[in-house]
Design a protein around this motif. Structure first.
Motif, PDB file in Angstrom:
ATOM      1  N   ALA A 131      38.885  41.598  33.972  1.00 40.07           N
ATOM      2  CA  ALA A 131      39.658  42.678  34.597  1.00 40.07           C
ATOM      3  C   ALA A 131      40.967  42.893  33.861  1.00 40.07           C
ATOM      4  O   ALA A 131      41.626  41.930  33.452  1.00 40.07           O
ATOM      5  N   CYS A 132      41.340  44.156  33.701  1.00 40.60           N
ATOM      6  CA  CYS A 132      42.616  44.503  33.075  1.00 40.60           C
ATOM      7  C   CYS A 132      43.539  45.117  34.120  1.00 40.60           C
ATOM      8  O   CYS A 132      43.155  45.322  35.272  1.00 40.60           O
ATOM      9  N   GLY A 133      44.764  45.415  33.728  1.00 39.36           N
ATOM     10  CA  GLY A 133      45.698  46.105  34.603  1.00 39.36           C
ATOM     11  C   GLY A 133      45.567  47.607  34.432  1.00 39.36           C
ATOM     12  O   GLY A 133      44.731  48.097  33.668  1.00 39.36           O
ATOM     13  N   PHE A 134      46.396  48.344  35.164  1.00 37.53           N
ATOM     14  CA  PHE A 134      46.306  49.799  35.062  1.00 37.53           C
ATOM     15  C   PHE A 134      47.675  50.450  35.126  1.00 37.53           C
ATOM     16  O   PHE A 134      48.662  49.846  35.546  1.00 37.53           O
ATOM     17  N   MET A 135      47.701  51.685  34.694  1.00 32.83           N
ATOM     18  CA  MET A 135      48.908  52.501  34.732  1.00 32.83           C
ATOM     19  C   MET A 135      48.599  53.775  35.511  1.00 32.83           C
ATOM     20  O   MET A 135      47.573  54.411  35.284  1.00 32.83           O
ATOM     21  N   CYS A 145      53.612  51.711  35.866  1.00 33.26           N
ATOM     22  CA  CYS A 145      52.685  50.590  35.693  1.00 33.26           C
ATOM     23  C   CYS A 145      52.368  49.949  37.042  1.00 33.26           C
ATOM     24  O   CYS A 145      53.195  49.950  37.950  1.00 33.26           O
ATOM     25  N   SER A 146      51.162  49.422  37.174  1.00 35.90           N
ATOM     26  CA  SER A 146      50.806  48.682  38.377  1.00 35.90           C
ATOM     27  C   SER A 146      51.662  47.424  38.475  1.00 35.90           C
ATOM     28  O   SER A 146      52.101  46.864  37.466  1.00 35.90           O
ATOM     29  N   GLU A 147      51.911  47.006  39.692  1.00 29.90           N
ATOM     30  CA  GLU A 147      52.812  45.879  39.904  1.00 29.90           C
ATOM     31  C   GLU A 147      52.175  44.540  39.519  1.00 29.90           C
ATOM     32  O   GLU A 147      52.862  43.617  39.100  1.00 29.90           O
ATOM     33  N   ALA A 148      50.859  44.430  39.712  1.00 24.77           N
ATOM     34  CA  ALA A 148      50.183  43.153  39.486  1.00 24.77           C
ATOM     35  C   ALA A 148      50.106  42.829  38.002  1.00 24.77           C
ATOM     36  O   ALA A 148      49.666  43.638  37.194  1.00 24.77           O
ATOM     37  N   ASN A 149      50.520  41.617  37.653  1.00 24.55           N
ATOM     38  CA  ASN A 149      50.482  41.173  36.264  1.00 24.55           C
ATOM     39  C   ASN A 149      49.792  39.826  36.099  1.00 24.55           C
ATOM     40  O   ASN A 149      49.899  39.188  35.057  1.00 24.55           O
ATOM     41  N   PHE A 150      49.065  39.392  37.136  1.00 26.89           N
ATOM     42  CA  PHE A 150      48.432  38.080  37.061  1.00 26.89           C
ATOM     43  C   PHE A 150      47.469  38.008  35.884  1.00 26.89           C
ATOM     44  O   PHE A 150      46.672  38.907  35.647  1.00 26.89           O
ATOM     45  N   ASP A 207      29.245  32.436  43.321  1.00 30.70           N
ATOM     46  CA  ASP A 207      30.030  31.468  42.548  1.00 30.70           C
ATOM     47  C   ASP A 207      30.229  32.022  41.140  1.00 30.70           C
ATOM     48  O   ASP A 207      29.393  31.856  40.263  1.00 30.70           O
ATOM     49  N   LEU A 208      31.359  32.704  40.944  1.00 37.89           N
ATOM     50  CA  LEU A 208      31.612  33.404  39.694  1.00 37.89           C
ATOM     51  C   LEU A 208      32.873  32.890  39.005  1.00 37.89           C
ATOM     52  O   LEU A 208      33.752  32.310  39.632  1.00 37.89           O
ATOM     53  N   LYS A 209      32.934  33.185  37.715  1.00 35.07           N
ATOM     54  CA  LYS A 209      34.118  32.905  36.911  1.00 35.07           C
ATOM     55  C   LYS A 209      34.708  34.254  36.495  1.00 35.07           C
ATOM     56  O   LYS A 209      33.993  35.099  35.941  1.00 35.07           O
ATOM     57  N   ILE A 210      35.997  34.449  36.764  1.00 38.28           N
ATOM     58  CA  ILE A 210      36.614  35.755  36.540  1.00 38.28           C
ATOM     59  C   ILE A 210      37.875  35.599  35.709  1.00 38.28           C
ATOM     60  O   ILE A 210      38.710  34.729  36.001  1.00 38.28           O
ATOM     61  N   VAL A 211      38.024  36.431  34.692  1.00 35.70           N
ATOM     62  CA  VAL A 211      39.202  36.384  33.835  1.00 35.70           C
ATOM     63  C   VAL A 211      40.025  37.648  34.046  1.00 35.70           C
ATOM     64  O   VAL A 211      39.506  38.758  34.006  1.00 35.70           O
ATOM     65  N   PHE A 212      41.314  37.463  34.313  1.00 36.08           N
ATOM     66  CA  PHE A 212      42.235  38.576  34.527  1.00 36.08           C
ATOM     67  C   PHE A 212      43.233  38.658  33.381  1.00 36.08           C
ATOM     68  O   PHE A 212      43.802  37.644  32.969  1.00 36.08           O
ATOM     69  N   SER A 213      43.430  39.870  32.872  1.00 39.99           N
ATOM     70  CA  SER A 213      44.470  40.144  31.874  1.00 39.99           C
ATOM     71  C   SER A 213      45.219  41.387  32.328  1.00 39.99           C
ATOM     72  O   SER A 213      45.227  42.422  31.654  1.00 39.99           O
ATOM     73  N   GLN A 214      45.860  41.297  33.484  1.00 36.42           N
ATOM     74  CA  GLN A 214      46.455  42.476  34.090  1.00 36.42           C
ATOM     75  C   GLN A 214      47.742  42.921  33.408  1.00 36.42           C
ATOM     76  O   GLN A 214      48.265  43.994  33.716  1.00 36.42           O
ATOM     77  N   GLU A 215      48.236  42.097  32.479  1.00 32.64           N
ATOM     78  CA  GLU A 215      49.382  42.552  31.696  1.00 32.64           C
ATOM     79  C   GLU A 215      48.969  43.661  30.725  1.00 32.64           C
ATOM     80  O   GLU A 215      49.802  44.429  30.249  1.00 32.64           O
ATOM     81  N   ASP A 216      47.652  43.738  30.443  1.00 32.71           N
ATOM     82  CA  ASP A 216      47.116  44.816  29.603  1.00 32.71           C
ATOM     83  C   ASP A 216      46.830  46.022  30.496  1.00 32.71           C
ATOM     84  O   ASP A 216      45.844  46.049  31.232  1.00 32.71           O
ATOM     85  N   LYS A 217      47.693  47.019  30.439  1.00 28.52           N
ATOM     86  CA  LYS A 217      47.535  48.214  31.299  1.00 28.52           C
ATOM     87  C   LYS A 217      46.639  49.231  30.588  1.00 28.52           C
ATOM     88  O   LYS A 217      47.072  50.297  30.167  1.00 28.52           O
ATOM     89  N   ASN A 218      45.367  48.884  30.476  1.00 29.09           N
ATOM     90  CA  ASN A 218      44.457  49.683  29.658  1.00 29.09           C
ATOM     91  C   ASN A 218      43.657  50.721  30.435  1.00 29.09           C
ATOM     92  O   ASN A 218      42.969  51.547  29.840  1.00 29.09           O
ATOM     93  N   TYR A 219      43.743  50.660  31.759  1.00 26.22           N
ATOM     94  CA  TYR A 219      43.060  51.664  32.578  1.00 26.22           C
ATOM     95  C   TYR A 219      44.113  52.650  33.067  1.00 26.22           C
ATOM     96  O   TYR A 219      45.168  52.255  33.574  1.00 26.22           O
TER      97      TYR A 219
END
Length: 331
Positions: A131-135, A145-150, A207-219
């Motif tokens: 998952a990425c972040g968004f603008m 920019c979205s507030e979430a940066n986790f 039971d999933l593994k999820i990677v977040f890069s919400q500092e990337d506001k690519n959406y």
């Protein structure tokens, strides 16, 4: 010579990146669908198939989609009767061929490396979802920019905690999923508001593994004055969302997320309460319905927990049917 050529072909295939399906629900967005589709076609990750699902549009959206299908073989258009956002996504899921799938709303757009970075993240971490972040942007060109940066790699249980803490967003878009997640899972076509949240909590049951890069506001998320999110409260909207919130509380019962689930619920109810005061003040039946929803879980959990001073005052006044005082307070 023939053996050498076969070897070269095998090597080329082994270096090919997997096919990614991108599903785009389209409904009456003729003014911005070209920006959306152009941004997908321009992705640095090229091995994609794009399903433009025309959900019974009454404008030229469907015609525009057909033009793209003629220009680029990666584009497939599905024309269907209007059934809503969930129905459109499900139509795309049924047709997809990719090893991964991503969703883009028809009035939004992507930065050029959005899909590539999502793919790199999911492969690097051997994850099930990335998952990425968004603008946000609007028709006037204003953006925030979205507030979430986790950023980090978490289990599905921890992702649920982050969601309730509002550190991640429960959107369908801005993510890349392994196709297996949608083996049986589909979007709830009866849910017209909160359908993303409904799907995400069911996805996180596994039971999933999820990677977040919400500092990337690519959406790039378009805010529209005439969208479902901008029209205030609607009876169907809040009832759909409350069904989902009730399910979250049920799943969190007696677990580590229980308090967070109650606070999440109260926040959603409170938002509808304030919208109703602002936009539907004369609808006393709706105000009473919302008041009952606000105090529904009062015995199990304080409705004031996690609220600001102003929100606590509004909760107290709403519980005592002091709607006129709330209207003055909101002014």
């Amino acid at each position: 010579m023939k053996a050498l050529r076969c070897g070269i072909i095998k090597l080329m295939k082994s270096n090919e990146k997997p096919l990614i399906s991108i599903i785009v629900p389209i409904y009456n967005v003729e003014d911005c669908v070209e920006k959306c589709v152009d941004s997908i076609l321009a992705q640095s990750y090229k091995n994609i198939e794009i399903f433009l699902v025309d959900d019974g549009s009454g404008d030229r959206s469907g015609v525009i989609c057909d033009k793209y299908a003629k220009k680029d073989e990666r584009v497939v258009v599905i024309h269907k009767k209007n059934g809503g956002l969930s129905s459109a996504r499900n139509a795309g899921i049924k047709k997809m061929n990719g090893e991964y799938v991503s969703f883009v709303d028809g009035d939004d757009a992507l930065k050029v490396d959005c899909i590539e970075k999502l793919y790199e993240d999911i492969v690097r971490e051997n994850a099930d979802v990335s998952a990425c972040g968004f603008m946000r942007f609007d028709e006037y060109g204003e953006s925030t920019c979205s507030e979430a940066n986790f950023a980090g790699v978490v289990s599905s249980h921890d992702a649920m905690t982050l969601l309730l803490e509002k550190k991640i967003y429960p959107s369908a878009w801005g993510k890349l999923y392994k196709k297996g997640i949608f083996g049986k899972l589909r979007y709830n076509e009866q849910c017209k508001y909160g359908e993303d949240l409904d799907a995400i909590i069911r996805i996180l049951d596994a039971d999933l593994k999820i990677v977040f890069s919400q500092e990337d506001k690519n959406y790039l998320y378009r805010t529209r004055a005439n969208s479902i999110m901008g029209k205030g409260v609607y009876r169907r909207n809040c009832r759909d969302l409350f069904v989902v919130c009730d399910e979250i509380i049920k799943k969190a019962q007696n677990g580590s997320n229980q308090d967070l689930a109650y606070e999440f619920y109260v926040e959603k109810v409170l938002g509808f309460c304030m919208d109703c005061i602002k936009y539907n003040y004369k609808d006393k039946e709706e105000l009473e319905f919302l008041r009952k929803r606000l105090v529904k879980y009062k015995k199990q959990h304080s409705i004031y927990s996690g609220r600001t001073s102003k929100e606590k005052a509004i909760c107290s006044l709403f519980a005592r049917r002091q709607f006129g005082l709330i209207k003055i307070l909101l002014k």
